[in-house]
Scaffold this motif. Structure first.
Motif, short mmCIF file in Angstrom:
data_model
loop_
_atom_site.label_atom_id
_atom_site.label_comp_id
_atom_site.label_asym_id
_atom_site.label_seq_id
_atom_site.Cartn_x
_atom_site.Cartn_y
_atom_site.Cartn_z
N LEU A 88 0.79 -1.22 0.00
CA LEU A 88 0.00 0.00 0.00
C LEU A 88 0.83 1.28 0.00
CD1 LEU A 88 -2.95 -1.03 2.34
CD2 LEU A 88 -3.09 -0.46 -0.09
N PRO A 89 1.94 1.38 0.75
CA PRO A 89 2.72 2.63 0.71
C PRO A 89 3.19 3.00 -0.69
CG PRO A 89 3.37 1.31 2.59
CD PRO A 89 2.47 0.44 1.77
N GLY A 90 3.58 2.00 -1.49
CA GLY A 90 4.02 2.28 -2.86
C GLY A 90 2.89 2.84 -3.71
N LEU A 91 1.67 2.31 -3.51
CA LEU A 91 0.52 2.81 -4.26
C LEU A 91 0.14 4.21 -3.81
CD1 LEU A 91 -1.61 -0.47 -4.33
CD2 LEU A 91 -0.42 0.60 -6.26
N LEU A 92 0.40 4.52 -2.54
CA LEU A 92 0.16 5.88 -2.05
C LEU A 92 1.17 6.85 -2.65
CD1 LEU A 92 -0.58 5.21 1.73
CD2 LEU A 92 -2.23 5.97 0.01
N SER A 93 2.44 6.45 -2.69
CA SER A 93 3.47 7.33 -3.22
C SER A 93 3.32 7.55 -4.72
CB SER A 93 4.86 6.77 -2.91
OG SER A 93 5.04 5.51 -3.55
N SER A 94 2.72 6.58 -5.41
CA SER A 94 2.48 6.75 -6.84
C SER A 94 1.23 7.58 -7.12
CB SER A 94 2.31 5.38 -7.51
OG SER A 94 1.13 4.74 -7.05
N ARG A 95 0.53 7.95 -6.04
CA ARG A 95 -0.67 8.78 -6.12
C ARG A 95 -1.82 8.11 -6.87
NH1 ARG A 95 1.55 15.03 -6.93
NH2 ARG A 95 2.94 15.02 -5.11
N LEU A 96 -1.80 6.80 -6.87
CA LEU A 96 -2.95 6.06 -7.40
C LEU A 96 -3.98 5.85 -6.30
CD1 LEU A 96 -0.98 3.49 -9.54
CD2 LEU A 96 -2.51 5.26 -10.43
N LEU A 97 -3.52 5.79 -5.06
CA LEU A 97 -4.38 5.71 -3.90
C LEU A 97 -4.11 6.88 -2.98
CD1 LEU A 97 -4.24 1.92 -2.83
CD2 LEU A 97 -6.02 3.07 -4.18
N ALA A 98 -5.09 7.18 -2.12
CA ALA A 98 -4.92 8.18 -1.07
C ALA A 98 -5.43 7.57 0.23
CB ALA A 98 -5.69 9.45 -1.41
N LEU A 99 -5.00 8.12 1.35
CA LEU A 99 -5.36 7.59 2.66
C LEU A 99 -6.06 8.66 3.48
CD1 LEU A 99 -5.25 5.44 4.93
CD2 LEU A 99 -2.96 6.30 5.49
N ASP A 100 -7.24 8.33 3.98
CA ASP A 100 -7.94 9.19 4.92
C ASP A 100 -7.58 8.71 6.32
OD1 ASP A 100 -9.63 10.62 6.52
OD2 ASP A 100 -11.43 10.27 5.33
N ARG A 101 -6.64 9.38 6.94
CA ARG A 101 -6.11 8.91 8.23
C ARG A 101 -7.12 9.02 9.36
NH1 ARG A 101 -0.86 7.81 7.57
NH2 ARG A 101 0.23 8.79 5.82
N SER A 102 -8.12 9.86 9.22
CA SER A 102 -9.10 10.03 10.30
C SER A 102 -9.93 8.77 10.50
CB SER A 102 -10.02 11.21 10.00
OG SER A 102 -10.77 10.98 8.81
N VAL A 103 -10.16 8.00 9.42
CA VAL A 103 -10.93 6.76 9.53
C VAL A 103 -10.15 5.55 9.04
CG1 VAL A 103 -13.20 7.84 9.39
CG2 VAL A 103 -11.99 7.28 7.29
N ASP A 104 -8.89 5.78 8.65
CA ASP A 104 -8.00 4.70 8.19
C ASP A 104 -8.57 4.00 6.95
OD1 ASP A 104 -5.52 3.53 8.46
OD2 ASP A 104 -6.29 1.83 9.62
N ASN A 105 -9.16 4.78 6.06
CA ASN A 105 -9.71 4.26 4.82
C ASN A 105 -8.83 4.66 3.64
OD1 ASN A 105 -11.90 3.02 5.95
ND2 ASN A 105 -13.44 4.28 4.95
#
Length: 314
Positions: A101-118
């Protein structure tokens, strides 16, 4: 400028502007391509434009086989999902999912809503392209896995509407039976909180599934029609509600079920009206009265009462 270039009305209709924003999320390239197809008379909001899909596919080809496979699995879950749900749907251990998941976040294909961990897809069109890349058999299996995961008792909240959606997409006869059960549960849950539009949608899906799963179960179909008609009447959709109750009455008559016929007749009319006479309501109530046993009973008394009122202004 783009609106003029592609022949869209100036100024754009509010509905078009909202649809365009929802579809493209403001990405300039996506806006341009969707408008280009829309101006050419094509339904650009129904599918991903080829030019946009090609750009997304090139971007996806650079992230590696394992992250791409996980991203495609995530596409089945919708726009938002949790890591543990993705693990259950994809069949991969949670540790493996969390490592990718971190790699997909860094590629900006995914984003993380930290308030609800979604986690969520950075753009809806990315999710659509990933979903379209899945082979049909794999897509069905992923939907089945997602439905099974959502049904597990350790989930914090019951989500019958999502369960029904995934089982329906999985598509086997047993999946459709489970989708039917979940659709009815979703309708009950929506009704309890007064979400009448959702109640109607879930019941309509349940009726569609009933026809596919067991068209011979006319009693269940009649019960669902009565529930749908009641929800439509509560929503103020009087004409639609009356048509639904007529369908229920026809089924009840065909089965010789006087109780369901009486319920359909009650549902057709308004419990506390301001006067007036409706010939179809009178016909339904007279049919219900004729079908009921002649012995005294609360249901017979109620039918006679409603019929008396219906005839009063006739």
């Amino acid at each position: 400028q783009l609106i003029r270039e592609f022949g869209v009305s100036v100024p754009p209709e509010p509905e078009l502007a909202r649809a365009l924003h929802a579809r493209t999320q403001g990405n300039p390239f996506f806006v341009r391509e969707v408008l280009r197809l829309h101006g050419a008379g094509q339904n650009a909001f129904a599918s991903v434009p080829d030019s946009v899909a090609q750009v997304i596919e090139r971007r996806l080809s650079r992230i590696g086989a394992s992250p791409l496979a996980l991203l495609r699995s995530a596409a089945v879950l919708g726009s938002e999902f949790t890591a543990d749900l993705l693990s259950a749907a994809s069949g991969q251990p949670i540790e493996a999912v969390q490592a990718l998941l971190p790699g997909l976040l860094s590629s900006r294909l995914l984003a993380l809503d930290r308030s609800v961990d979604n986690y969520r897809f950075a753009h809806a069109l990315v999710r659509e392209v990933c979903y379209a890349q899945l082979p049909d058999a794999q897509r069905r299996e992923l939907h089945r896995n997602a439905a099974n995961a959502l049904e597990q008792p350790e989930r914090d909240a019951a989500r019958p509407a999502e369960v029904a959606f995934h089982y329906q997409r999985a598509g086997t006869l047993e999946d459709l039976r489970r989708a039917l059960t979940s659709s009815v549960l979703a309708a009950d849950a929506a009704r309890r909180v007064g979400a009448l539009e959702d109640t109607i949608n879930h019941l309509e899906r349940a009726l569609e599934l009933t026809a596919r799963v067991d068209s011979a179960d006319e009693h269940r179909r009649c019960e669902l029609l009565l529930e749908l008609g009641s929800a439509q009447m509560a929503r103020g959709l009087v004409v639609a509600a009356q048509k639904t109750h007529v369908r229920a009455a026809q089924l009840a008559q065909a089965r010789g079920d006087s109780v369901l016929l009486a319920r359909a007749a009650f549902g057709f009319g308004v419990e506390f009206g301001a006067g007036g006479s409706n010939e179809q309501e009178v016909e339904l109530l007279e049919a219900a009265l004729a079908a009921l046993p002649e012995a005294d009973g609360a249901l017979r008394a109620r039918v006679m009462s409603r019929l008396s009122r219906a005839l009063l202004f006739g």
